[in-house]
Enzyme design. Sequence first.
Site, PDB file in Angstrom:
ATOM      1  N   LYS A   1       5.460   1.742  -1.558  1.00  0.00           N
ATOM      2  CA  LYS A   1       5.253   2.140  -2.951  1.00  0.00           C
ATOM      3  C   LYS A   1       6.539   2.508  -3.695  1.00  0.00           C
ATOM      4  CE  LYS A   1       0.706   2.125  -3.826  1.00  0.00           C
ATOM      5  NZ  LYS A   1       0.106   1.504  -5.013  1.00  0.00           N
ATOM      6  N   SER A  42       1.434  -1.287   5.585  1.00  0.00           N
ATOM      7  CA  SER A  42       1.898  -0.846   4.273  1.00  0.00           C
ATOM      8  C   SER A  42       2.236   0.631   4.159  1.00  0.00           C
ATOM      9  CB  SER A  42       0.864  -1.211   3.206  1.00  0.00           C
ATOM     10  OG  SER A  42      -0.393  -0.649   3.520  1.00  0.00           O
TER      11      SER A  42
END
Length: 406
Positions: free
Chosen positions: A54, A304
């Site tokens: 992110k 992720s």
Amino acid sequence: MTELVGLAEVTAARKLLTGVIRETPLEPSRPLSAALGGPVWLKCEHVQRAGSYKVRGAYVRIARLSAAERDRGVVAASAGNHAQGVALAAGLLGAAATVFMPVGAPLPKVAATKGYGARVELVGNTVDESLVAAEDFANRTGAVFIHPFDHPDVIAGQGTVALEILEQCPEVRTIVAGVGGGGLISGIAVAAKALRPEVRVIGVQAAGAAAFPASLKAGEPVRLPAFATIADGIAVGRPGEVTFAHVSKLVDEIVTVSDEDISRALLMLLERGKQVVEPAGAAGVAALMSGAVSVEAPVVAVLSGGNIDPLLMLRVIEHGLASAGRFLRITVRCADRPGQLASLLGLIAEHRGNVVDVVHQRQNPHLRLGEVEVALSVETRGAEHSDRLISALRGCGYQVDIAQPG
């Protein structure tokens, strides 16, 4: 028509991120390679700064603000990973950050976001409710809203993951990644399809929060009436307008996996890969393990994020063990007489089961007079061992009820 992000924007984002993020490693997965009959690699974004990919999109978005905009501060909404990415990026770029998080956001993510210097407000029960609060804050204060996925700069930043993958594994044929709002899979698809059009890009959603399948069927973003999953990082109720345009045009397939699939993937990654990953970060691996998607190797699955609450990890590990048949929760009814419990435990030990805990109950109104109920948690060596143990207990006359994982 929404204009799609292009390769030039992703390449520019990579230059902007030079010296800010780390190029995360690509690690081979022997268990997955053996299961799929070809090379499988794991893109380890869970070891990225702030614990997830992110920060890539957050930094690009904030870096491209004007000095005057950064002076007004930034605001974001997130269950945790985007919050940490925004807090870190804002700190590096000298902007004040306020982050709205759901009331139930994992405490380690809340603490880490504060640790990076952001002010945290806990509002709402879902990310969607936190988004509303963050947008209201932006309108009231003039702070710039940093969307977690639905902005071209964010997509461009996330697309740098694919640039690294294509360099680290030039022969890749399939890229698989978890999908919430769609920022990561959109960015990956932009870069992969521009450089290697033959590479299949597959997104994976948690079945309990799968907004994309219905949206793709409808031809426009559709909001889920309700959603729930252990994968809080991809629990998004509605795709963004920008990400929907990218996914519908560039992503080859969106599949779903259950929470049981995710928990089994987390357990495998921990046991066999020595990788500590959060539920959302294991969605791609869950799809490969469960057979939810047919893939052509070599395959790269993106891990992720790794920001998992230790308490959740304990529950997920137990859930994964139960789903894999290695942890049984059973209730046994037997006669209430001296030595009966010892006989029951002895039988379990004889069949190599390891009793973790025991609850002995006489007060259940469904029990007959002179009958007791014993609830047990038992570790086994797998599904076949569990089946043999259950058969042995029933063969000795015990009434056995098996609790389902959950």
